[in-house]
Design a protein around this motif. Sequence first.
Motif, PDB file in Angstrom:
ATOM      1  N   ASP A  48       0.847  -1.191   0.000  1.00  0.00           N
ATOM      2  CA  ASP A  48       0.000   0.000   0.000  1.00  0.00           C
ATOM      3  C   ASP A  48       0.886   1.246   0.000  1.00  0.00           C
ATOM      4  OD1 ASP A  48      -1.774   1.940   2.214  1.00  0.00           O
ATOM      5  OD2 ASP A  48      -2.649   1.283   0.321  1.00  0.00           O
ATOM      6  N   GLY A  49       0.535   2.204  -0.858  1.00  0.00           N
ATOM      7  CA  GLY A  49       1.336   3.420  -0.968  1.00  0.00           C
ATOM      8  C   GLY A  49       1.432   4.196   0.327  1.00  0.00           C
ATOM      9  N   GLY A  50       0.376   4.188   1.121  1.00  0.00           N
ATOM     10  CA  GLY A  50       0.402   4.891   2.408  1.00  0.00           C
ATOM     11  C   GLY A  50       1.391   4.268   3.379  1.00  0.00           C
ATOM     12  N   VAL A  51       1.456   2.955   3.372  1.00  0.00           N
ATOM     13  CA  VAL A  51       2.402   2.245   4.241  1.00  0.00           C
ATOM     14  C   VAL A  51       3.834   2.554   3.810  1.00  0.00           C
ATOM     15  CG1 VAL A  51       3.223  -0.056   4.916  1.00  0.00           C
ATOM     16  CG2 VAL A  51       0.771   0.399   4.783  1.00  0.00           C
ATOM     17  N   VAL A  52       4.065   2.564   2.493  1.00  0.00           N
ATOM     18  CA  VAL A  52       5.401   2.851   1.969  1.00  0.00           C
ATOM     19  C   VAL A  52       5.804   4.284   2.319  1.00  0.00           C
ATOM     20  CG1 VAL A  52       6.763   3.093  -0.137  1.00  0.00           C
ATOM     21  CG2 VAL A  52       5.213   1.155   0.118  1.00  0.00           C
ATOM     22  N   ALA A  53       4.896   5.244   2.117  1.00  0.00           N
ATOM     23  CA  ALA A  53       5.197   6.646   2.419  1.00  0.00           C
ATOM     24  C   ALA A  53       5.484   6.834   3.906  1.00  0.00           C
ATOM     25  CB  ALA A  53       4.040   7.540   1.980  1.00  0.00           C
ATOM     26  N   ALA A  54       4.733   6.152   4.761  1.00  0.00           N
ATOM     27  CA  ALA A  54       4.969   6.262   6.208  1.00  0.00           C
ATOM     28  C   ALA A  54       6.348   5.717   6.562  1.00  0.00           C
ATOM     29  CB  ALA A  54       3.888   5.503   6.972  1.00  0.00           C
ATOM     30  N   GLU A  55       6.763   4.635   5.920  1.00  0.00           N
ATOM     31  CA  GLU A  55       8.084   4.058   6.202  1.00  0.00           C
ATOM     32  C   GLU A  55       9.192   4.988   5.700  1.00  0.00           C
ATOM     33  OE1 GLU A  55      11.050   1.622   7.607  1.00  0.00           O
ATOM     34  OE2 GLU A  55       8.914   1.589   8.070  1.00  0.00           O
ATOM     35  N   VAL A  56       8.992   5.611   4.553  1.00  0.00           N
ATOM     36  CA  VAL A  56       9.983   6.570   4.042  1.00  0.00           C
ATOM     37  C   VAL A  56      10.108   7.740   5.006  1.00  0.00           C
ATOM     38  CG1 VAL A  56      10.479   8.230   2.196  1.00  0.00           C
ATOM     39  CG2 VAL A  56       9.687   5.925   1.615  1.00  0.00           C
ATOM     40  N   LYS A  57       8.985   8.269   5.476  1.00  0.00           N
ATOM     41  CA  LYS A  57       9.009   9.380   6.441  1.00  0.00           C
ATOM     42  C   LYS A  57       9.737   8.969   7.717  1.00  0.00           C
ATOM     43  CE  LYS A  57       4.757  11.602   4.920  1.00  0.00           C
ATOM     44  NZ  LYS A  57       3.350  11.876   5.220  1.00  0.00           N
ATOM     45  N   ARG A  58       9.445   7.751   8.190  1.00  0.00           N
ATOM     46  CA  ARG A  58      10.071   7.269   9.423  1.00  0.00           C
ATOM     47  C   ARG A  58      11.585   7.190   9.259  1.00  0.00           C
ATOM     48  NH1 ARG A  58      12.220   3.151  11.777  1.00  0.00           N
ATOM     49  NH2 ARG A  58      12.044   1.689  10.061  1.00  0.00           N
ATOM     50  N   GLN A  59      12.038   6.672   8.125  1.00  0.00           N
ATOM     51  CA  GLN A  59      13.482   6.505   7.939  1.00  0.00           C
ATOM     52  C   GLN A  59      14.202   7.807   7.641  1.00  0.00           C
ATOM     53  OE1 GLN A  59      14.958   3.229   5.645  1.00  0.00           O
ATOM     54  NE2 GLN A  59      13.334   1.846   6.320  1.00  0.00           N
ATOM     55  N   LEU A  60      13.484   8.767   7.079  1.00  0.00           N
ATOM     56  CA  LEU A  60      14.121  10.058   6.793  1.00  0.00           C
ATOM     57  C   LEU A  60      14.130  10.987   7.997  1.00  0.00           C
ATOM     58  CD1 LEU A  60      12.826  10.854   3.192  1.00  0.00           C
ATOM     59  CD2 LEU A  60      15.098  10.096   3.866  1.00  0.00           C
TER      60      LEU A  60
END
Length: 152
Positions: free
Chosen positions: A139-151
């Motif tokens: 899911d794109g929302g899950v991916v975006a949340a993980e990118v935000k978390r790692q950045l």
Amino acid sequence: MSALKDRLRTDLTAAMKAREELRASTLRMALTAITNAEVAGKSAKELSDAEVVDVLSSEAKRRREAATAFDEGDRPERAERERAEAGVLADYLPTPLTDEEVAAIVADAVVEAGAEGQGMKAMGRVMGLVAPRTKGRADGGVVAAEVKRQLA
């Protein structure tokens, strides 16, 4: 015709012969959505397998969202039906990525983009690398949340 669309049609025929009402109605709905996608726009075109997977993914996502809405509306029988339809569609989708796999893909993309320590300014570059790798499998929302978390 795409191999996946042909498989859907064959499975629909089998479900109708076996009198599997849920499976048959779900496959009919999926084939209708594919046909609508084929005729959308200025000219009709035949969808590739990847485009058929995109249509099926969006239909499965609609079923999950509808199930949540029916649960909130105290309609458990409708929510269960929506989940069952999503389960039928899942048979035709690629295996979803686990949270750990998404985290690993995002970590690789952060390194590849040279985005360590840049914060949210690098979100677009990282998402540009991650999106094609996870398309249809997360899911794109899950991916975006993980990118935000790692950045962060």
